[in-house]
Design an enzyme around this catalytic site. Structure first.
Site, PDB file in Angstrom:
ATOM      1  CB  CYS A  24      23.303  42.828  19.868  1.00 54.12           C
ATOM      2  SG  CYS A  24      21.563  42.311  19.723  1.00 54.12           S
ATOM      3  CB  SER A  82      24.302  34.307  18.324  1.00 56.97           C
ATOM      4  OG  SER A  82      24.470  35.674  18.880  1.00 56.97           O
ATOM      5  CB  CYS A 110      19.690  43.433  12.120  1.00 54.19           C
ATOM      6  SG  CYS A 110      19.259  42.055  13.299  1.00 54.19           S
TER       7      CYS A 110
END
Length: 585
Positions: free
Chosen positions: A215, A492, A143
């Protein structure tokens, strides 16, 4: 073997520099009669007496937890890496560090701990490896923050090391459409606008994340994985091996064996992490249209390596590197699609052939970057994910460094070209992310506004939250081309739109962002590389003189410690910079 050392650098007293790397640190734990108690603690862990004098000790730093899908599978990968190290003749010990989930904490007070976790991870990996006398390390991260956190620790320790990325997730699917976590954030804005029912929002929410992995667009985790491979600190091709693939498990086992070879050859992180290597990493981030968080993290890793790197290096390299990857969030494709056509190595080869990479940089294979790419095939001729140099998405890099009276020390803009290159509008000021999100969702933010989110910097937050909820709400409400958003926080990797972050100095320390008022005119000009508050200097000085700093939001605990120690974002938001410890006292 002679265990004499050179005098260590003043900043890195933990980095004693042994002559040779075989058992250079474990011997201090294992050897001699006086170390009998030390050895006795290791028998229950599977050590045999003869191994103490023969084998290197390789630590496997695992970021496994059930906190996030990004890391839920890393325990298995850590065991593969340990098996690879032991097959190569070393002894492996697995240990854990923390992770937090940005996706789960996003938009809440919990997100303030995200960037903080980078420092906690770096400190904890350094602490365990140094305390237990590990000769080499494999660090496995999945992550956003545990990746640079691991790299910072490996660089500080400077023992033969490899980083392994846990891998990208497969796309979710809803109504025959590929979706991911950003689809959910943007669906929230669409529902607020009335374009999406609650039932449809629930369907997107429950189908976006199908299993393990980070992601799936060119968000921060995938950006940093590719940057770390370009730095030379992970095995070739590993950054685009999917989380659930056989290749990822095989690659972890290979990494364990590769660290044993690095110990034998004596190659350590600071032999790899040269200025040229950082230029390679910046080049790859630009070509991929990667996350602006890469700026923050590469500056921090360079600080740990004692390599001079600044915002101007991103500016300089961005002017000569085009955006070539049609990947989410701005593009059409997921990283899983890119993996199917070859992933990162063919792009590295293309960049090398164009003279945009330093091919002579050494890597964890023991070979140079150019040697690693020598037999890499190009992409299939009919692919549409990586564009040719003649028809780029953008002829120059998408990360633009801005300066001006609103950001004297610099700001970081993410502009792919689809948003335009200039925006002038009236300020709509919010003193927190929550306030901005409410204003966007309730319709008080209107076309022509420059949304200002302040007191969200490293000290102001504290923690420099990512503004994914507000930026996704902007896109979901259809305002992506009609408003700009500026902040002393960060974004992000999933954010897109007309965005400027990392504004320095931040508002909490009296940066110009602190004196902006509703209705002030703000101009952002990417071509002039400028961000400007359209006020006379006399008015700016009057407001500055009247400004008083806000009271700290936290006075105890990790956020208070972080606020006391952290430096400016334009220097990487590090907590061990020169002078920071003295200032904290």
């Amino acid at each position: 073997m002679d265990k004499t050392t050179e005098n260590p650098p003043s900043r890195a007293t933990y980095e004693e520099k042994p002559i040779g790397c075989h058992r250079a640190y474990s011997s201090r734990i294992f050897d001699g009669i006086a170390r009998s108690p030390n050895r006795s603690m290791l028998y229950p862990l599977g050590f045999r007496r003869e191994e103490f004098e023969q084998k290197d000790l390789i630590g496997i730093a695992s970021t496994w937890s059930q906190v996030t899908p990004c890391n839920m599978h890393i325990d298995g990968l850590a065991r593969e890496a340990a098996a690879g190290a032991e097959e190569a003749g070393a002894k492996a010990l697995i240990f854990n560090t923390i992770t937090v989930s940005d996706g789960i904490s996003m938009g809440t007070e919990g997100m303030k701990y995200s960037l903080v976790s980078r420092e906690v991870i770096a400190d904890s990996v350094e602490t365990v490896a140094a305390a237990e006398g590990m000769d080499g390390l494999v660090a496995i991260g999945g992550c956003d923050k545990n990746m640079p956190g691991c790299l910072i620790a490996l660089t500080r320790l400077n023992r033969p090391s490899i980083f392994v990325y846990g891998g990208s997730i497969l796309p979710g699917c809803y109504h025959q459409q590929k979706i991911d976590i950003v689809s959910v954030f943007e669906a929230v804005g669409a529902q607020a606008k009335g374009d999406l029912s609650l039932e449809e929002l629930a369907g997107i929410e429950s189908h976006a994340i199908p299993g393990p992995g980070s992601c799936g667009g060119m968000y921060t985790a995938n950006t940093m994985a590719c940057a770390i491979e370009a730095l030379g600190m992970s095995l070739p091709g590993s950054s685009t091996e999917l989380a659930v693939s056989k290749e990822k498990r095989t690659g972890c086992r290979a990494a364990g064996a590769a660290v044993a070879r690095l110990i034998e050859s004596g190659i350590r992180p600071r032999d790899i992490l040269t200025r040229k290597a950082f230029e390679n990493a910046i080049t790859v981030v630009m070509a991929l249209g990667g996350s602006t968080n890469a700026v923050l993290h590469l500056l921090a890793i360079a600080h740990a390596a004692e390599i001079e790197l600044s915002l101007d290096d991103f500016r300089r390299i961005g002017k000569r590197v085009p955006v070539l990857a049609d990947l989410k969030p701005s593009g059409r494709f997921a990283v899983a699609d890119w993996t199917e056509i070859g992933g990162l190595p063919p792009l590295l080869r293309r960049l090398l052939e164009k003279g945009l990479l330093h091919g002579d940089c050494v890597t964890v294979t023991g070979s140079t970057l150019a040697q690693n790419l020598d037999r890499i095939d190009d992409y299939p001729t009919d692919q549409e994910i990586i564009l040719p140099f003649e028809k780029p998405i953008k002829p120059q890099g998408h990360i633009v460094i801005l300066r001006g009276n609103l950001a004297p020390a610099g700001a970081v803009a993410k502009l792919t070209g689809k948003e335009g290159l200039r925006f002038t509008g009236s300020a709509r000021v919010f003193d927190s992310e929550e306030g901005a999100l409410e204003g966007i969702l309730n319709g008080s933010v209107v076309p022509g506004n420059v949304i200002v989110i302040r007191y969200e910097g490293p000290k102001g937050g504290p923690g420099m939250r990512e503004m994914l909820s507000p930026t996704s709400a902007v896109m979901g409400r259809g305002l992506g081309k009609d408003v700009a958003l500026i902040t002393d926080g960060r974004f992000s990797g999933g954010s897109h739109g007309f965005l400027v972050g990392h504004i320095c100095p931040e508002a909490a320390v009296g940066g110009p962002l602190a004196i902006v008022q509703d209705g002030d005119r703000i101009t952002i000009d990417a071509e002039k590389e400028e961000i400007r508050l359209e006020l006379p200097e006399e008015e700016i000085e009057r407001r500055r003189a009247a400004w008083t700093p806000p009271a700290p939001r936290y006075t105890k605990g990790v956020l208070a410690k972080y606020r006391a120690l952290v430096g400016s974002a334009h220097l990487g938001a590090v907590t061990d910079g020169e002078g920071l410890l003295q200032e904290a006292r």
